[in-house]
Design an enzyme around this catalytic site. Structure first.
Site, mmCIF file in Angstrom:
data_model
loop_
_atom_site.group_PDB
_atom_site.id
_atom_site.type_symbol
_atom_site.label_atom_id
_atom_site.label_comp_id
_atom_site.label_asym_id
_atom_site.label_seq_id
_atom_site.Cartn_x
_atom_site.Cartn_y
_atom_site.Cartn_z
ATOM 1 C CG LEU A 195 -1.806 -1.230 1.418
ATOM 2 C CD1 LEU A 195 -2.710 -1.044 2.627
ATOM 3 C CD2 LEU A 195 -2.649 -1.512 0.183
ATOM 4 C CB ALA A 215 10.861 -13.969 18.561
ATOM 5 C CG ASP A 239 9.524 -1.155 10.050
ATOM 6 O OD1 ASP A 239 8.758 -0.490 9.327
ATOM 7 O OD2 ASP A 239 10.190 -2.122 9.622
ATOM 8 C CG ASN A 277 8.523 -16.803 19.023
ATOM 9 O OD1 ASN A 277 7.514 -16.432 18.397
ATOM 10 N ND2 ASN A 277 9.544 -17.395 18.433
ATOM 11 C CE1 TYR A 300 0.264 -3.251 6.944
ATOM 12 C CE2 TYR A 300 -1.667 -2.777 5.619
ATOM 13 C CZ TYR A 300 -0.357 -3.178 5.712
ATOM 14 O OH TYR A 300 0.329 -3.529 4.597
ATOM 15 C CE LYS A 317 10.283 -4.195 6.431
ATOM 16 N NZ LYS A 317 9.382 -3.832 7.544
HETATM 17 P P1 ATR Z 1 7.688 -11.656 10.430
HETATM 18 O O1 ATR Z 1 8.888 -11.260 9.669
HETATM 19 O O2 ATR Z 1 6.399 -11.164 9.887
HETATM 20 O O3 ATR Z 1 7.768 -11.402 11.881
HETATM 21 P P2 ATR Z 1 8.388 -14.411 10.715
HETATM 22 O O4 ATR Z 1 9.797 -14.042 10.827
HETATM 23 O O5 ATR Z 1 8.030 -15.589 9.904
HETATM 24 O O6 ATR Z 1 7.528 -13.212 10.157
HETATM 25 O O7 ATR Z 1 7.814 -14.562 12.197
HETATM 26 C C1 ATR Z 1 6.581 -15.051 12.405
HETATM 27 C C2 ATR Z 1 6.349 -15.102 13.919
HETATM 28 O O8 ATR Z 1 5.075 -15.654 14.133
HETATM 29 C C3 ATR Z 1 7.338 -15.989 14.644
HETATM 30 O O9 ATR Z 1 7.577 -15.474 15.925
HETATM 31 C C4 ATR Z 1 6.591 -17.305 14.706
HETATM 32 O O10 ATR Z 1 6.956 -18.158 15.766
HETATM 33 P P3 ATR Z 1 8.202 -19.190 15.582
HETATM 34 O O11 ATR Z 1 9.444 -18.392 15.829
HETATM 35 O O12 ATR Z 1 7.959 -20.241 16.587
HETATM 36 O O13 ATR Z 1 8.109 -19.708 14.166
HETATM 37 C C5 ATR Z 1 5.181 -16.812 14.931
HETATM 38 N N1 ATR Z 1 4.208 -17.815 14.512
HETATM 39 C C6 ATR Z 1 3.908 -18.182 13.255
HETATM 40 N N2 ATR Z 1 2.946 -19.118 13.234
HETATM 41 C C7 ATR Z 1 2.614 -19.356 14.546
HETATM 42 C C8 ATR Z 1 1.657 -20.200 15.192
HETATM 43 N N3 ATR Z 1 0.839 -21.015 14.508
HETATM 44 N N4 ATR Z 1 1.614 -20.165 16.551
HETATM 45 C C9 ATR Z 1 2.433 -19.365 17.255
HETATM 46 N N5 ATR Z 1 3.347 -18.533 16.700
HETATM 47 C C10 ATR Z 1 3.430 -18.516 15.354
#
Ligand code: ATR
Length: 326
Positions: A35, A174, A122, A196, A271, A85
């Site tokens: 966006l 995380a 951010d 996490n 968002y 990033k």
């Molecule tokens: P982003 O860059 O958007 O933060 P990411 O690096 O893939 O995306 O991080 C996704 C976050 O969502 C991680 O903290 C992930 O937990 P893990 O470190 O255990 O993978 C969390 N996440 C994704 N799916 C999840 C789920 N079903 N339950 C709990 N946490 C989840």
């Protein structure tokens, strides 16, 4: 944060381009969902600037080449969204302290000598949006500048919100989005608990923050096991995962058995959908805030870094709201 959206490609207005048009854009893979072009082009139009902001679909294996191209093509700078990033932080000539601390760049500035400065706006966007909602992190010094921002935004929106000070934050997730949020909160003086699913990633994020801010108060905990205890202590709870982007089809980034309190602020970086997580918090009477304002303010900061002009925040906000509701 630009990826926490489920919106189809928004309409992009094309300005009149001339030989003098200044170029900026956003690199992503994919990028069609972004966006940011709508938001920045509306800002350029509002200020009568001969600038254009274009979506740049860059596959990860061609990122270095694309970054070299920025220089060659005379771009003033660019933004980056998923997944670029972290990789971008490795390709800069210089990083701002925050970008170096979190190993993430969402804004590139091409300096007049052709060197590349990487920044991350951010965390700034997140804290500025909290302030705009009357939510102050940490101590009195932050609060004074916060109140000025709040008055400005309240005037803009015509709905003042009562101020609240948050000192203890609980951050869910995380991943990449969490880095900027945790660092910003810790730097502003909050005590930050990270919950996490993979607790080792939360511990790694704590180490990253402590390396730059040795006195930061950050800790890592398992999700969802630690939520009951952590939620009882928190005055600000932030979802940084993308869970909720697909509405009820996603698992909650929360345990519904853990209650929210009316005096808590609950923020979701997603968002353009009111997530089940935010709806749950709202139903419990908590102050529930979505991430649209964070997207506006991180963009406003990038705009100011490139143009040297104050960003027309209300124009950017309105442009985003109009593409979100289109
Ligand atoms: P982003 O860059 O958007 O933060 P990411 O690096 O893939 O995306 O991080 C996704 C976050 O969502 C991680 O903290 C992930 O937990 P893990 O470190 O255990 O993978 C969390 N996440 C994704 N799916 C999840 C789920 N079903 N339950 C709990 N946490 C989840």
């Amino acid at each position: 944060m630009d990826h926490l959206s489920s919106h189809p490609q928004p309409p992009i207005s094309i300005p009149t381009l001339t030989g003098a048009t200044r170029l900026v854009g956003v690199m992503g893979w994919p990028v069609a969902h972004s966006l940011s072009p709508a938001m920045h082009n509306a800002a350029f139009a509002a200020l009568g600037l001969n600038w254009v902001y274009v979506p740049l679909a860059v596959p990860p294996e061609r990122l270095a080449e694309a970054v070299r191209g920025l220089r060659a093509l005379g771009f003033v700078g660019c933004n980056a969204t998923v997944p670029h990033k972290p990789a971008l932080a490795q390709l800069m000539d210089e990083l701002t302290p925050v970008a170096a601390a979190i190993g993430s760049v969402n804004t590139v500035i091409v300096r007049p000598d052709g060197s590349l400065l990487g920044d991350s706006t951010d965390g700034y966007g997140f804290l500025t949006d909290l302030r705009a909602h009357g939510v102050h992190i940490g101590e009195a010094e932050n609060r004074r500048s916060a109140e000025a921002t709040q008055r400005q935004v309240a005037k803009m929106k015509g709905r003042p919100e009562a101020g609240v000070v948050c000192r203890r934050a609980l951050v869910i997730g995380a991943g990449g989005a969490a880095r900027a949020v945790v660092f910003a909160l810790a730097e502003a003086g909050a005590t930050v608990a990270i919950a996490n699913r993979t607790v080792a990633s939360a511990a790694e994020l704590c180490r990253m923050v402590l390396a730059a801010l040795p006195t930061a108060n950050v800790s890592a905990h398992p999700f969802p096991a630690a939520l009951t205890r952590l939620a009882a202590d928190a005055d600000l709870i932030v979802n940084t995962t993308s869970l909720g982007l697909h509405g009820d089809a996603d698992p909650l980034p929360w345990d519904p058995a853990v209650p929210f309190r009316r005096d808590q602020v609950v923020y979701d970086l997603i968002y353009n959908v009111r997530t089940p997580f935010l709806r749950l918090a709202e139903a419990a009477g908590a102050r529930a805030i979505d991430g649209l304002g964070m997207l506006v303010h991180q963009g406003a900061r990038s705009f100011e870094l490139w143009t040297g002009r104050p960003a027309p925040v209300e124009v950017m906000d309105a442009a985003l709201r109009s593409v979100c509701s289109a």
